[in-house]
Design a protein around this motif. Structure first.
Motif, short mmCIF file in Angstrom:
data_model
loop_
_atom_site.label_atom_id
_atom_site.label_comp_id
_atom_site.label_asym_id
_atom_site.label_seq_id
_atom_site.Cartn_x
_atom_site.Cartn_y
_atom_site.Cartn_z
N LYS A 11 -2.74 13.92 -6.19
CA LYS A 11 -4.13 13.60 -5.87
C LYS A 11 -4.73 12.60 -6.86
CE LYS A 11 -6.29 17.61 -8.10
NZ LYS A 11 -6.92 18.91 -7.84
N LYS A 12 -4.13 12.50 -8.06
CA LYS A 12 -4.59 11.52 -9.03
C LYS A 12 -4.01 10.13 -8.76
CE LYS A 12 -4.74 15.13 -12.50
NZ LYS A 12 -4.02 15.72 -13.64
N ARG A 13 -2.91 10.06 -8.02
CA ARG A 13 -2.20 8.80 -7.84
C ARG A 13 -2.36 8.16 -6.48
NH1 ARG A 13 0.52 11.82 -11.49
NH2 ARG A 13 1.54 10.73 -13.20
N PHE A 14 -2.70 8.95 -5.47
CA PHE A 14 -2.76 8.42 -4.11
C PHE A 14 -4.08 8.78 -3.46
CE2 PHE A 14 1.67 9.62 -5.00
CZ PHE A 14 2.28 8.38 -4.87
N ARG A 15 -4.48 7.96 -2.48
CA ARG A 15 -5.65 8.28 -1.67
C ARG A 15 -5.34 7.87 -0.23
NH1 ARG A 15 -8.71 3.66 -0.74
NH2 ARG A 15 -8.13 1.91 -2.06
N VAL A 16 -5.95 8.58 0.70
CA VAL A 16 -5.72 8.31 2.11
C VAL A 16 -6.96 7.62 2.67
CG1 VAL A 16 -5.17 9.33 4.34
CG2 VAL A 16 -4.25 10.34 2.27
N THR A 17 -6.75 6.50 3.37
CA THR A 17 -7.85 5.76 3.95
C THR A 17 -8.35 6.46 5.21
OG1 THR A 17 -6.44 4.40 5.32
CG2 THR A 17 -6.88 3.60 3.10
N GLY A 18 -9.41 5.95 5.76
CA GLY A 18 -9.96 6.54 6.97
C GLY A 18 -9.02 6.44 8.15
N VAL A 22 -1.80 5.49 3.24
CA VAL A 22 -1.77 6.01 1.89
C VAL A 22 -1.77 4.84 0.92
CG1 VAL A 22 -0.50 7.42 0.23
CG2 VAL A 22 -0.51 8.06 2.64
N MET A 23 -2.77 4.80 0.05
CA MET A 23 -2.91 3.72 -0.93
C MET A 23 -2.47 4.20 -2.30
SD MET A 23 -4.24 1.30 0.95
CE MET A 23 -4.92 0.10 -0.18
N ARG A 24 -1.94 3.27 -3.10
CA ARG A 24 -1.54 3.57 -4.46
C ARG A 24 -1.89 2.39 -5.34
NH1 ARG A 24 2.64 0.44 -6.02
NH2 ARG A 24 3.99 -0.42 -4.39
N GLU A 25 -1.96 2.64 -6.65
CA GLU A 25 -2.19 1.56 -7.60
C GLU A 25 -0.85 0.93 -7.96
OE1 GLU A 25 -4.45 2.67 -10.99
OE2 GLU A 25 -6.28 2.99 -9.83
N GLN A 26 -0.89 -0.31 -8.40
CA GLN A 26 0.32 -1.01 -8.77
C GLN A 26 0.64 -0.78 -10.24
OE1 GLN A 26 1.35 -4.79 -6.92
NE2 GLN A 26 -0.80 -4.97 -6.35
N ALA A 27 1.91 -0.92 -10.57
CA ALA A 27 2.36 -0.79 -11.95
C ALA A 27 1.89 -2.00 -12.76
CB ALA A 27 3.87 -0.67 -12.00
N ASN A 28 2.01 -1.90 -14.08
CA ASN A 28 1.71 -3.00 -15.02
C ASN A 28 0.23 -3.32 -15.11
OD1 ASN A 28 4.52 -3.52 -15.58
ND2 ASN A 28 4.61 -4.41 -13.52
N LYS A 46 -5.18 -4.76 -7.75
CA LYS A 46 -5.52 -4.31 -6.40
C LYS A 46 -4.63 -3.16 -5.96
CE LYS A 46 -6.95 -8.94 -5.11
NZ LYS A 46 -6.57 -10.14 -4.37
N ASP A 47 -5.19 -2.25 -5.17
CA ASP A 47 -4.39 -1.17 -4.59
C ASP A 47 -3.56 -1.72 -3.44
OD1 ASP A 47 -5.72 0.38 -6.35
OD2 ASP A 47 -6.79 1.57 -4.88
N VAL A 48 -2.42 -1.10 -3.20
CA VAL A 48 -1.54 -1.52 -2.11
C VAL A 48 -1.19 -0.32 -1.25
CG1 VAL A 48 -0.54 -3.50 -3.29
CG2 VAL A 48 0.48 -1.26 -3.59
N ILE A 49 -0.70 -0.60 -0.05
CA ILE A 49 -0.29 0.46 0.86
C ILE A 49 1.07 0.97 0.42
CG2 ILE A 49 0.26 1.00 3.26
CD1 ILE A 49 -1.64 -1.32 4.01
N THR A 50 1.24 2.29 0.43
CA THR A 50 2.50 2.90 0.03
C THR A 50 3.58 2.64 1.07
OG1 THR A 50 1.20 4.62 -1.03
CG2 THR A 50 3.52 5.07 -0.75
N SER A 51 4.81 2.58 0.63
CA SER A 51 5.95 2.35 1.51
C SER A 51 6.01 3.42 2.60
CB SER A 51 7.24 2.38 0.69
OG SER A 51 8.36 2.45 1.54
N PRO A 52 6.29 3.01 3.84
CA PRO A 52 6.36 3.99 4.94
C PRO A 52 7.38 5.10 4.71
CG PRO A 52 6.36 1.76 5.80
CD PRO A 52 6.48 1.64 4.31
#
Length: 64
Positions: A11-18, A22-28, A46-52
């Motif tokens: 729950k600290k690393r991912f969020r679900v859009t409306g 599933v969105m996640r933050e990028q490394a680095n 920028k946040d990116v969409i998680t791999s399917p």
């Protein structure tokens, strides 16, 4: 049946859009920005969409 608990780490690393993505933050994107180019720093902010391939497991951890 008892309630399922949400995975605290997930729950600290991912969020679900409306729409259910599933969105996640990028490394680095934490420190050492003097070594990174400005364009790279902006891109990784920028946040990116998680791999399917990972979405099903992540949603289960989030209790969805």
């Amino acid at each position: 049946m008892p309630k399922n608990k949400t995975h605290s780490g997930a729950k600290k690393r991912f969020r679900v859009t409306g729409t259910g993505k599933v969105m996640r933050e990028q490394a680095n994107n934490v420190h050492k920005f003097e070594e990174k180019t400005s364009s790279r720093a902006r891109r990784v902010a920028k946040d990116v969409i998680t791999s399917p391939a990972d979405v099903k497991r992540i949603k289960r951890l989030l209790g969805r």
